[in-house]
Design a protein around this motif. Structure first.
Motif, mmCIF file in Angstrom:
data_model
loop_
_atom_site.group_PDB
_atom_site.id
_atom_site.type_symbol
_atom_site.label_atom_id
_atom_site.label_comp_id
_atom_site.label_asym_id
_atom_site.label_seq_id
_atom_site.Cartn_x
_atom_site.Cartn_y
_atom_site.Cartn_z
ATOM 1 N N ALA A 189 -3.237 -137.942 33.143
ATOM 2 C CA ALA A 189 -3.076 -136.496 33.295
ATOM 3 C C ALA A 189 -3.401 -135.777 31.991
ATOM 4 N N MET B 267 -7.781 -121.224 34.207
ATOM 5 C CA MET B 267 -7.692 -120.308 35.345
ATOM 6 C C MET B 267 -7.830 -118.874 34.845
ATOM 7 N N ARG C 285 -0.364 -130.137 26.900
ATOM 8 C CA ARG C 285 -1.686 -130.562 27.350
ATOM 9 C C ARG C 285 -2.406 -131.239 26.179
ATOM 10 N N LYS D 262 2.998 -130.919 35.453
ATOM 11 C CA LYS D 262 1.960 -131.472 34.592
ATOM 12 C C LYS D 262 0.566 -131.015 35.005
ATOM 13 N N VAL D 263 0.471 -130.071 35.941
ATOM 14 C CA VAL D 263 -0.863 -129.717 36.425
ATOM 15 C C VAL D 263 -1.360 -128.413 35.820
ATOM 16 N N LEU D 264 -2.676 -128.342 35.695
ATOM 17 C CA LEU D 264 -3.321 -127.124 35.218
ATOM 18 C C LEU D 264 -3.256 -126.026 36.270
ATOM 19 N N LYS D 265 -3.350 -126.409 37.514
ATOM 20 C CA LYS D 265 -3.380 -125.421 38.593
ATOM 21 C C LYS D 265 -2.038 -125.402 39.298
ATOM 22 N N ASN D 266 -1.296 -124.328 39.111
ATOM 23 C CA ASN D 266 -0.010 -124.200 39.780
ATOM 24 C C ASN D 266 0.290 -122.725 39.987
ATOM 25 N N SER E 183 1.122 -124.500 46.007
ATOM 26 C CA SER E 183 -0.103 -123.728 45.795
ATOM 27 C C SER E 183 -0.706 -124.042 44.445
#
Lengths: 490, 490
Positions: free
Chosen positions: A125, B179, A232, A202-206, B436
């Protein structure tokens, strides 16, 4: 007196704490143990009383010092302090430059130094989950040990990572990697009432609801206490290319910046401007042979971080050579070894020279639009010279992101810190700049917040403060200027 | 019925507006003019009644439609609506996929479509200042016309840039550029009470108090109405390299990702996963010759954006070739022309194939930690298959940032939207993912917010909502699940 500390809030009682507060702290000490909570009076503050800023106020004597070893203890402490209206000052490595962690009123000092576990490194990740008290140096080393890279870098590497987040730290590599805010994927904070907000994704897209972490990043401990972070990580750069360039004026510095941006495909990692007086200080005065002669309009330290040592160096040199051919750059030195690169950076860092020839100094950390930097520096300098013709003033900065540091030697040629603040921040206001590019507002700049933010913005900040910390216990007197008791805390 | 719309808040009166509301809107219409404000009943909603999501609710009949041409008019409208408790639904290009701009209750529809001026492009600072109603396509073209690049890109380019910010849009290039949140330097928003928060700074480094823009980015119009933005532009990439790779399983996809990250020095701009059923649909079923045979475990579309066409292509090919040699990649096709790259992207976009063979479909936009994606897809698929063995289910995603799209064909083999939501979001909850990744919560996912956010987080979101919009007029019923009237609006 050269340094005037911000006045403590007028509502603050300088007297001994009330019996209720003494009883509450004593009960908390029994719950947590004397190693976690020491209760005053007469506590040895040690390094927790002062940060790195010369003009920071002397800290008020603390009511208590807490060193929790678990997040649950942070929650217990805040819950108790909120119930009893005890001010709390969160503290990290005390390397700040704005008095943000210095107590202005008798308070409980909440040091995060024992929350120092690196909980996980997820190589797939590209993330590291850490507690707030881990130092920046430790985070950098831990990433490196797994073949990864944590790009935040600045002078005070004993800073704690929680403090880096609370102040949204910047540094030299912002042009490529962004400020601390851009390096945080997830965050856990404890609110004033002791509730724990755990957003450790832990995600970039949330996009699942409001992105709460941004409330705590950069709010300097006034809205909550950061306890854990998901950072990150980046791939470790395989190549570093470094050059010092001399340019005739700021117009050419801008042209060079555009060429580097276009020619290096996102690898540009530092673009550090040095005005002539600083270059003189850091070379000739420091008994260091100038790599490029003095007498040019401006000097720029350029660094690129790439992935292919052989080809990156050639590409870097060709961009610099084209700028020389075009007359954008008047002279340039490209480092041919790690040692040469290091010695170019030593010039930029002014190592030794500052202490020896320019101390004590009053530092400024302002920003204006990149296109305005050249004219802003001229204007600001003219305003300062009009008042203090012989003051020793240096300019340098991370120009690609608009950030300029001004350093004025505090001697008999200069004014008081307050007088010089007034002049510099008036110039910043007129250029629609920011009174803090990266150091934060803390205690030192709160009276100037209105130079960079509108009344409507400050009103909204107060709304947030009142919503998240209705009793005003969190880091009172910081960031927001006093408002007749509405947000100035206890 | 396959699509169940979220129920409107129980407090909502479906009846005609009160006399006070009618009078207030009529007075506002006289102030603003009939071209700016149309008052119902019987208004022609046109494209403002529905977004791109099939499962979005049918919009309630509006009380009024406003099309302000100036920010001051937005402020006037909100001030009036706040005073009279009239719900307001901000609307952009109506390209959303979560029902976020569809009115759930009788409301004033506030379309930003006339705020369409590009106010400034500052090439030196690398910024563009735009009004909210400018479309994404127009922003991209304006940047390009000045030799710069606005990296946000997604299917619905008629989206308005204000809506992109309000929903924190993502798309294909997030792995490199972040983003929408990362592309916004400054922002202006109007609060529920009509006050204008103008934070239109152009600098990367600005730590003067709380960073208010993040309150409005991604909060889907529930905390304020975005009216202007300062966007960060990038140098225009000079080279594009595109390849399709087949890998045996997700483990090799991850290994390929690490190689590309390390080998391309930050130039990796897209890493798009396609599972076999999707690849079959987008090639064979769509009567398109598969560039790589079917039968592999996974397909990855890779794109790098660089600065040196000749050398970047060689570097790109050498990283892919090394991955082939190492057995990480089983087969690969590197595009040799713009047309070939385009045709590889057409596979990923499923152009035509979706409409013809997989419509209507229920789309999901979830994210989990990048390291968990392979196992998550297997688990989620097993759960869906256990209930609907013959349903047609496709998986694809922007894997480098954790984002997975699932698409289930709505036919007699599948369940109802609600039933399938329950299964997929339960899997997301168990994998600690986000319901999402990029589309937002809107109306469609608010009941599942608690699958990804804790009670403490949702409580804090409600605190923010109550502080910024105490009357609950802004986009009622969106993002936050109903809470007995506390935050569900009018």
């Amino acid at each position: 007196m050269l340094h005037e500390a911000p006045a403590a809030s007028p509502a603050t009682p300088p007297a001994a704490p009330s019996a209720g507060v003494v009883t509450a702290l004593e009960a908390l000490r029994l719950e947590l143990g004397g190693d976690v909570l020491q209760v005053g009076p007469g506590l040895d503050v040690g390094r927790l009383g002062k940060d790195y800023a010369l003009q920071s106020p002397s800290g008020a004597a603390p009511l208590a010092i807490a060193r929790p070893g678990e997040v649950a203890q942070v929650a217990q402490i805040l819950h108790c302090c909120n119930a009893h209206r005890i001010p709390v000052v969160p503290q990290g490595g005390m390397t700040g430059l704005a008095g943000g962690a210095v107590p202005l009123v008798p308070a409980l000092l909440l040091s995060l130094e024992r929350l120092r576990s690196i909980e996980e490194i997820d190589v797939d990740a590209g993330t590291m989950t850490v507690q707030a008290g881990v130092t920046l140096a430790e985070v950098q080393a831990a990433a490196e040990s797994r073949g990864l890279f944590f790009p935040l870098d600045l002078g005070g590497r004993s800073a704690q990572i929680g403090g880096n987040a609370a102040t949204n730290a910047g540094g030299n590599r912002v042009v490529r990697y962004g400020m601390m805010r851009a390096l945080v994927l997830g965050l856990e904070a404890v609110l004033a009432d002791g509730s724990v907000i755990s957003s450790l994704g832990k995600v970039l897209k949330n996009n699942a609801g409001y992105d709460l972490k941004h409330l705590f990043i950069g709010s300097e401990g006034t809205l909550g206490v950061i306890t854990r972070l998901v950072l990150r990580l980046q791939p470790k750069p395989a190549s570093t290319a470094t050059a010092l360039c001399a340019v005739p004026s700021y117009a050419e510095a801008l042209a060079l910046l555009q060429r580097l941006r276009a020619g290096l495909g996102g690898q540009l990692a530092a673009f550090e401007l040095m005005w002539p007086a600083f270059y003189h200080l850091a070379t000739t005065l420091a008994e260091r042979q100038p790599p490029i002669d003095e007498g040019h309009g401006l000097y720029v330290l350029v660094e690129a971080l790439g992935s292919d040592p052989g080809r990156d160096a050639a590409q870097f040199e060709s961009v610099i050579a084209a700028a020389l051919d075009a007359g954008v750059v008047a002279d340039a030195v490209v480092a041919q070894s790690v040692a040469q690169a290091r010695s170019l950076w030593e010039i930029r860092e002014g190592s030794g020279a500052f202490r020896k020839h320019h101390s004590p100094q009053l530092p400024f950390d302002v920003s204006v639009a990149t296109s305005d930097i050249g004219a802003f520096v001229e204007d600001c300098n003219a305003r300062l010279r009009a008042r203090w013709p012989l003051a020793k003033i240096l300019y340098l900065g991370h120009a690609a992101d608009g950030n300029i540091h001004i350093s004025i030697k505090l001697d008999e040629q200069a004014g008081s810190a307050r007088q010089m603040d007034d002049v510099v921040y008036a110039a910043v206001r007129d250029w629609k700049g920011s009174v803090s590019g990266e150091h934060g507002i803390g205690a030192c700049k709160r009276d100037y917040l209105g130079h960079s933010r509108s009344e409507a913005e400050i009103r909204l900040m107060r709304t947030l403060k009142a919503a998240l910390d209705p009793a005003g216990i969190l880091n009172p007197g910081k960031v927001l200027p006093p408002d007749d008791g509405v947000s100035a805390g206890v």
